[in-house]
Design an enzyme around this catalytic site. Structure first.
Site, PDB file in Angstrom:
ATOM      1  N   HIS A 307       0.854  -1.189   0.000  1.00  0.00           N
ATOM      2  CA  HIS A 307       0.000   0.000   0.000  1.00  0.00           C
ATOM      3  C   HIS A 307       0.884   1.231   0.000  1.00  0.00           C
ATOM      4  CE1 HIS A 307      -3.131   2.847   1.099  1.00  0.00           C
ATOM      5  NE2 HIS A 307      -3.967   1.928   0.651  1.00  0.00           N
ATOM      6  N   ASP A 365      -7.880  -5.343  -0.123  1.00  0.00           N
ATOM      7  CA  ASP A 365      -8.369  -6.194  -1.213  1.00  0.00           C
ATOM      8  C   ASP A 365      -7.995  -7.662  -1.050  1.00  0.00           C
ATOM      9  OD1 ASP A 365      -9.612  -4.151  -2.613  1.00  0.00           O
ATOM     10  OD2 ASP A 365      -7.769  -3.559  -3.613  1.00  0.00           O
TER      11      ASP A 365
HETATM   12  N1  CMC Z   1       4.228  -7.638  -4.906  1.00  0.00           N
HETATM   13  C1  CMC Z   1       5.578  -7.629  -5.050  1.00  0.00           C
HETATM   14  N2  CMC Z   1       6.351  -6.544  -4.895  1.00  0.00           N
HETATM   15  C2  CMC Z   1       5.727  -5.394  -4.574  1.00  0.00           C
HETATM   16  C3  CMC Z   1       4.323  -5.322  -4.398  1.00  0.00           C
HETATM   17  C4  CMC Z   1       3.579  -6.498  -4.582  1.00  0.00           C
HETATM   18  N3  CMC Z   1       2.253  -6.480  -4.427  1.00  0.00           N
HETATM   19  N4  CMC Z   1       3.975  -4.051  -4.078  1.00  0.00           N
HETATM   20  C5  CMC Z   1       5.110  -3.350  -4.060  1.00  0.00           C
HETATM   21  N5  CMC Z   1       6.168  -4.161  -4.346  1.00  0.00           N
HETATM   22  C6  CMC Z   1       7.595  -3.768  -4.359  1.00  0.00           C
HETATM   23  C7  CMC Z   1       7.946  -2.965  -5.604  1.00  0.00           C
HETATM   24  O1  CMC Z   1       8.386  -3.809  -6.654  1.00  0.00           O
HETATM   25  C8  CMC Z   1       9.036  -2.075  -5.071  1.00  0.00           C
HETATM   26  O2  CMC Z   1      10.217  -2.855  -4.954  1.00  0.00           O
HETATM   27  P1  CMC Z   1      11.688  -2.177  -5.191  1.00  0.00           P
HETATM   28  O3  CMC Z   1      11.813  -1.137  -4.118  1.00  0.00           O
HETATM   29  O4  CMC Z   1      12.628  -3.297  -5.091  1.00  0.00           O
HETATM   30  O5  CMC Z   1      11.621  -1.577  -6.573  1.00  0.00           O
HETATM   31  C9  CMC Z   1       8.597  -1.747  -3.646  1.00  0.00           C
HETATM   32  O6  CMC Z   1       7.790  -2.884  -3.249  1.00  0.00           O
HETATM   33  C10 CMC Z   1       7.758  -0.470  -3.523  1.00  0.00           C
HETATM   34  O7  CMC Z   1       6.675  -0.571  -4.439  1.00  0.00           O
HETATM   35  P2  CMC Z   1       6.042   0.661  -5.217  1.00  0.00           P
HETATM   36  O8  CMC Z   1       5.350   0.133  -6.434  1.00  0.00           O
HETATM   37  O9  CMC Z   1       7.079   1.729  -5.412  1.00  0.00           O
HETATM   38  O10 CMC Z   1       4.995   1.169  -4.145  1.00  0.00           O
HETATM   39  P3  CMC Z   1       3.774   2.123  -4.442  1.00  0.00           P
HETATM   40  O11 CMC Z   1       3.485   2.809  -3.171  1.00  0.00           O
HETATM   41  O12 CMC Z   1       4.030   2.971  -5.641  1.00  0.00           O
HETATM   42  O13 CMC Z   1       2.584   1.108  -4.833  1.00  0.00           O
HETATM   43  C11 CMC Z   1       0.775  -0.390  -4.680  1.00  0.00           C
HETATM   44  C12 CMC Z   1       1.573   0.705  -3.971  1.00  0.00           C
HETATM   45  C13 CMC Z   1      -0.479  -0.696  -3.867  1.00  0.00           C
HETATM   46  C14 CMC Z   1       0.334   0.113  -6.065  1.00  0.00           C
HETATM   47  C15 CMC Z   1       1.655  -1.652  -4.822  1.00  0.00           C
HETATM   48  O14 CMC Z   1       2.016  -2.133  -3.537  1.00  0.00           O
HETATM   49  C16 CMC Z   1       0.962  -2.764  -5.624  1.00  0.00           C
HETATM   50  O15 CMC Z   1       1.081  -2.776  -6.854  1.00  0.00           O
HETATM   51  N6  CMC Z   1       0.236  -3.709  -4.937  1.00  0.00           N
HETATM   52  C17 CMC Z   1      -0.534  -4.720  -5.642  1.00  0.00           C
HETATM   53  C18 CMC Z   1      -1.857  -4.127  -6.118  1.00  0.00           C
HETATM   54  C19 CMC Z   1      -2.834  -3.938  -4.979  1.00  0.00           C
HETATM   55  O16 CMC Z   1      -3.027  -4.812  -4.143  1.00  0.00           O
HETATM   56  N7  CMC Z   1      -3.510  -2.777  -4.992  1.00  0.00           N
HETATM   57  C20 CMC Z   1      -4.548  -2.461  -3.990  1.00  0.00           C
HETATM   58  C21 CMC Z   1      -4.142  -1.329  -3.094  1.00  0.00           C
HETATM   59  S1  CMC Z   1      -5.181  -1.197  -1.624  1.00  0.00           S
HETATM   60  C22 CMC Z   1      -6.761  -0.839  -2.228  1.00  0.00           C
HETATM   61  C23 CMC Z   1      -6.874   0.536  -2.735  1.00  0.00           C
HETATM   62  O17 CMC Z   1      -7.097   1.449  -1.927  1.00  0.00           O
HETATM   63  O18 CMC Z   1      -6.749   0.731  -3.942  1.00  0.00           O
END
Ligand code: CMC
Length: 430
Positions: A307, A365
């Site tokens: 998140h 989720d």
């Molecule tokens: N699985 C594997 N690796 C992950 C995941 C995941 N679900 N989420 C983040 N990471 C890794 C990412 O690859 C990165 O690694 P590194 O630092 O080595 O490059 C690190 O963690 C930080 O990730 P980010 O993408 O920079 O983080 P963000 O804050 O931009 O993204 C997120 C947040 C929710 C989009 C992301 O965690 C994600 O894609 N999760 C899966 C989709 C999901 O479950 N979304 C629902 C969110 S909650 C409901 C809502 O309110 O929408």
């Protein structure tokens, strides 16, 4: 003396006022920075940018706190009803008995949609995702209520638009499903409460009596409350940004529905179940999928994990996990293989250094889809359910933005394209 920050730029000192919220969150006000220095700030994905001041929802990602208008989400999920929470978010206080009766009475009065709406369904190709239909039909409400697009709504007109939207969205959502299935559309039942009426419209047939299961009604009520607002998330920021151009409530919410549909946002709930089903079909080896998620050459992510704001735990996920256990138990589905895979996956991820280092925890989720599935909601409708829950939050945020007369949202950029060059005729191009 009021707190401020000093920025030294090209040897010149710039004072930035500090803004403090009621929970002592602090921000530098950089509103005049460009005028003073020629510089803008750059923050892709708004990871550290406050877009507005808001009195609706407080969220502390480090401590795992979520409160609507000051009330902890745990208390609201346990004790409140979805309509009461909707009232709280939109009007700022818990309703008295009379206020709640009036509010729900008004909503009940407006649950029917114009009969011409039924014809619009016929125009969608059968493969259309329910979120596309939902967003289109919510926007189409502007055609049935043309005065809703006026930028100068009286408080009474604004109120009527809000009531209409809350009342009609469950009808439209349920009809989206019924139409996709080729089932007859059910008209709303005004003798039922908000959640029961929605379930009735989704699942009943004119040919047989529909038995309402109170476990299902109560689980839906809780899920909707947990999704009702989440401050400036992607879809809510979309609603505010679209609304800041003086676009209508219906148009703004329609845009928010599209933002929510994205798999990184609300669309993740559909992706989670599809992922769990894929793991099951593959033999149930969770470690294989954990490794895929960690592999930087593999685009696969563990859906329902991570998140932007919660870096400790998602308080909604905690509540939903317990609710999933209870609901599956009550419905006699405690041996669900998907629940087992989800639990194994969570356990494996929580003890894996990759997830620990990146503070990746199950989000709202992760378990919600398991409950929706147990309640009989089809997978393609999961994100529609999220939208139903998030609706009061979108409305409250849109209304707050309008009432505070916020300026049009218009971010700046740092241009990285070509420098000026002369037009070349097509014959002379290489
Ligand atoms: N699985 C594997 N690796 C992950 C995941 C995941 N679900 N989420 C983040 N990471 C890794 C990412 O690859 C990165 O690694 P590194 O630092 O080595 O490059 C690190 O963690 C930080 O990730 P980010 O993408 O920079 O983080 P963000 O804050 O931009 O993204 C997120 C947040 C929710 C989009 C992301 O965690 C994600 O894609 N999760 C899966 C989709 C999901 O479950 N979304 C629902 C969110 S909650 C409901 C809502 O309110 O929408």
């Amino acid at each position: 003396m009021a707190e401020s920050a000093e920025l030294i730029l090209d040897g010149k000192s710039i004072t930035l006022p500090v803004i403090e919220g009621t929970e002592h969150e602090k921000a530098f006000d950089i509103g005049k920075l460009r005028d003073q220095t020629g510089y803008v700030t750059l923050d892709s994905g708004y990871k550290n940018t406050g877009a507005t001041k808001s009195a609706i929802t407080f969220l502390d990602g480090e401590e795992g706190i979520l409160r609507y208008r000051g009330y902890p989400i745990e208390q609201l999920a346990e004790k409140s009803s979805f309509l009461e929470v909707a009232y709280l978010l939109i009007y700022g206080a818990l309703p008295t008995e009379a206020e709640l009766a009036h509010f729900s009475g008004q909503i009940t009065k407006h649950t029917l949609v114009h009969e011409d709406m039924r014809k619009i369904f016929d125009g969608f190709p059968s493969a259309t995702h329910p979120m596309a239909i939902l967003s289109s039909l919510i926007c189409a409400l502007t055609g049935f209520y043309p005065q809703s697009v006026s930028p100068d709504l009286s408080p009474e007109e604004m109120e009527l638009n809000i009531i209409r939207l809350l009342a009609k969205m469950p009808t439209i959502a349920a009809w989206t499903y019924k139409n996709n299935m080729g089932h007859p559309l059910n008209y709303p039942r005004n003798d039922m409460d908000y959640c029961a009426n929605f379930l009735y419209m989704m699942f009943s047939f004119p040919t047989e009596k529909y038995e309402m299961n109170p476990v299902v009604v109560s689980a839906l009520n809780k899920l909707l409350i947990l999704h009702a607002d989440h401050e400036q998330n992607c879809s809510t920021s979309t609603v505010r940004l679209v609304g800041s151009a003086n676009a209508s409530l219906y148009g703004s919410v329609s845009a928010g529905i599209n933002a929510l549909w994205g798999p990184l946002h609300g669309g993740a709930n559909q992706e989670v179940i599809e992922m769990l089903e894929a793991i099951e079909a593959d033999g149930g080896d969770t470690s294989k999928f954990i490794n895929k998620a960690k592999d930087k050459n593999d685009p696969f992510r563990l859906m329902g994990f991570g998140h932007r704001v919660y870096k400790n735990f998602d308080p909604r996920a905690k509540i939903i996990k317990v609710a999933a256990d209870e609901v599956l138990q009550a419905l006699g589905m405690q041996d669900s293989p998907l629940l087992k895979i989800a639990q194994e996956l969570e356990q494996a991820a929580l003890t894996d250094q990759y997830f620990i280092d990146r503070k990746l925890y199950p989000n709202v989720d992760f378990y919600s889809g398991i409950i929706y599935k147990a309640l009989g909601i089809p997978t393609e409708m999961f994100t529609v359910m999220f939208a139903l829950g998030r609706l009061p939050g979108w409305i409250a945020q849109w209304k707050e933005m309008r009432e505070n007369k916020e300026p049009i949202g218009r971010p700046r950029q740092i241009y990285t394209g070509e420098l000026e060059r002369d037009y070349v005729g097509i014959d002379a191009r290489a």
